[in-house]
Design an enzyme around this catalytic site. Structure first.
Site, PDB file in Angstrom:
ATOM      1  N   GLU A 109      14.684  95.767 -47.167  1.00  0.00           N
ATOM      2  CA  GLU A 109      13.825  95.219 -46.103  1.00  0.00           C
ATOM      3  C   GLU A 109      14.252  95.796 -44.758  1.00  0.00           C
ATOM      4  OE1 GLU A 109      13.333  90.915 -46.002  1.00  0.00           O
ATOM      5  OE2 GLU A 109      13.365  90.961 -43.814  1.00  0.00           O
ATOM      6  N   GLU A 143      18.977  87.657 -48.189  1.00  0.00           N
ATOM      7  CA  GLU A 143      19.810  87.785 -46.983  1.00  0.00           C
ATOM      8  C   GLU A 143      20.858  86.690 -46.920  1.00  0.00           C
ATOM      9  OE1 GLU A 143      17.329  88.031 -43.497  1.00  0.00           O
ATOM     10  OE2 GLU A 143      16.932  90.166 -43.792  1.00  0.00           O
TER      11      GLU A 143
END
Length: 457
Positions: free
Chosen positions: A375, A283
């Site tokens: 995710e 991320e």
């Protein structure tokens, strides 16, 4: 290959499996060692070693065995601290498997080299007690037809889709680990059996944090643990998504050298496998798309040097939101894509926080970019709060419609509402029944376990 099954006769001795656990009363002790050569090539081999405690519970153990040929050498081991002295290999339990209850097992493995013949080891001992008697058995069968990997084989990107060996678009559905530095006990034979057989998962994402007590504290140990989990997924016919879980700091270039070292190692070791997918930055946040793209274009060639065929997934701006969480959108990637082939772009969402405008971005982007939801959560972006069933269902319906693969956060018993299991579940052996599943876990299991109907023609 044949497998040696070494059986230790039950005996009463104070030096048995309790030797490393501190002073304990003498007890009937015993163990079983299953040694399997899982692959062999010119001058090298890989072996799996399964230790079963048949005696009293122990908190600490060391397995030793002799390599019968002087030309055999330890190259790399996992799930234990490995060493070699002369012809003797030693494997000592580590944090996640140091304690073995009666009937519990520890799955270890190592890569070795050899010159000349490659005979099987002899003289197994556990905490100094000799394992005696051996028989020859056939190895367990391959996962066989019908598993995700056996049906789909080596994956690749075709257009905006993830495609199988038949060049047909597919969708993988599965679960992500939590940080393996914190929840390693959740990832064992029982839990992966449940994920593959009961949940019918196609995909197992291995979240290896780089910071937060992760890879940077023990590169060799975490690399070995990832490789072991890849093997466990492969044995059950699931795809393994290796996640280089960068989060803080958010600029992936901070970990560029670590990424190159890690991916060079895992790509070389797993290049022959068909079940491996690489996610090179979890991320990215607080950083521009240009910087993320630069990072990707330096890491991807490292993987390609060893593994030219595997799919690679690149994180996107704003916590892998295609920039939406930073007030941007997918056009920055569409107009300036990574200069590489056979890649996809990551998108993450948490259903209670990310709704219509995020779904709109995914719908637009999916017509121009190959996307993979590596995710997502059913709750808020913090990992907590009440599950948003309506938004989660809307998301999953959209991903099904667009054939976008996904992994849910998380296959763990973390004390947060994003977890699939209630706290304490990973201390037991049940990973499937309604009694251990959270509301989120029950919903995801019901979605994942429906038939895949992978196209083959």
């Amino acid at each position: 290959m044949k497998r040696i099954v070494a059986l230790l006769a039950t005996c009463a001795t104070a030096l048995g499996l309790t030797a490393l656990a501190g002073p304990q009363a003498a007890a009937a002790t015993g163990c079983r060692v299953d040694y399997t050569i899982t692959s062999q090539w010119q001058g090298g081999f890989q072996a799996g070693v399964k230790v079963t405690n048949l005696g009293a519970p122990v908190n600490g153990w060391t397995l030793k065995f002799a390599l019968p040929d002087a030309g055999q050498k330890l190259v790399q081991g996992w799930n234990a601290t490995w060493s070699q002295s002369g012809s003797t290999l030693s494997a000592t339990g580590v944090d996640w498997n140091r304690t073995l209850a009666t009937g519990a097992t520890a799955d270890l493995g190592f890569v070795g080299s050899f010159t000349g013949a490659n005979p099987k080891p002899t003289a197994f001992t556990l905490n100094g007690v000799a394992c005696t008697g051996s028989v020859e058995e056939e190895p367990p069968p391959d996962p066989g037809d019908g598993t995700p990997v056996s049906v789909n084989g080596q994956l690749h990107v075709c257009g905006v889709h993830l495609c199988n060996q038949h060049n047909r678009p597919i969708q993988l559905r599965g679960m992500s680990t939590h940080g393996i530095q914190w929840f390693s006990k959740c990832y064992n034979n029982a839990s992966l059996d449940a994920l593959a057989k009961d949940w019918k998962s196609d995909l197992f994402r291995i979240a290896m944090y780089v910071q937060e007590q992760g890879y940077e504290t023990d590169p060799a140990g975490f690399t070995s643990r990832v490789n072991s989990l890849v093997d466990m997924a492969e044995a059950r016919g699931m795809y393994a998504l290796i996640d280089f879980h960068t989060l803080t700091p958010g600029d992936p270039n901070y970990n560029l050298d670590r990424a190159k070292t890690f991916f060079a190692s895992v790509a070389a070791r797993n290049a022959a496998k068909k079940n491996v997918i690489y996610e090179i930055a979890n991320e990215p946040n607080g950083v521009s798309w240009t910087a993320i793209k630069s990072y990707a274009e330096q890491v991807i060639p490292v993987i390609r040097a060893a593994d030219p065929d595997a799919v690679i997934i690149v994180g996107t701006r704003g916590w892998s939101s295609l920039g939406v969480s930073d007030g941007s959108n997918e056009t920055e990637v569409v107009n300036n894509p990574v200069n590489a082939t056979n890649i996809m772009y990551a998108f993450h969402f948490y259903a209670a926080s990310h709704k219509d405008n995020y779904r709109a971005a995914v719908s637009r982007a999916a017509t121009q970019l190959p996307l993979f939801v590596t995710e997502f959560g059913t709750v808020t972006a913090t990992g907590g709060g009440t599950m948003d069933r309506a938004s989660t269902t809307a998301w999953l319906d959209l991903l099904d419609q667009l054939k976008i693969s996904y992994a849910n956060w998380t296959y763990s018993d973390a004390n947060e509402s994003s977890a699939a299991f209630k706290p304490g579940t990973c201390n037991g052996t049940d990973y499937s029944s309604s009694g251990v599943l959270t509301e989120s876990g029950a919903l995801l299991k019901s979605r994942i376990s429906t038939p895949d109907s992978f196209p083959t023609g």
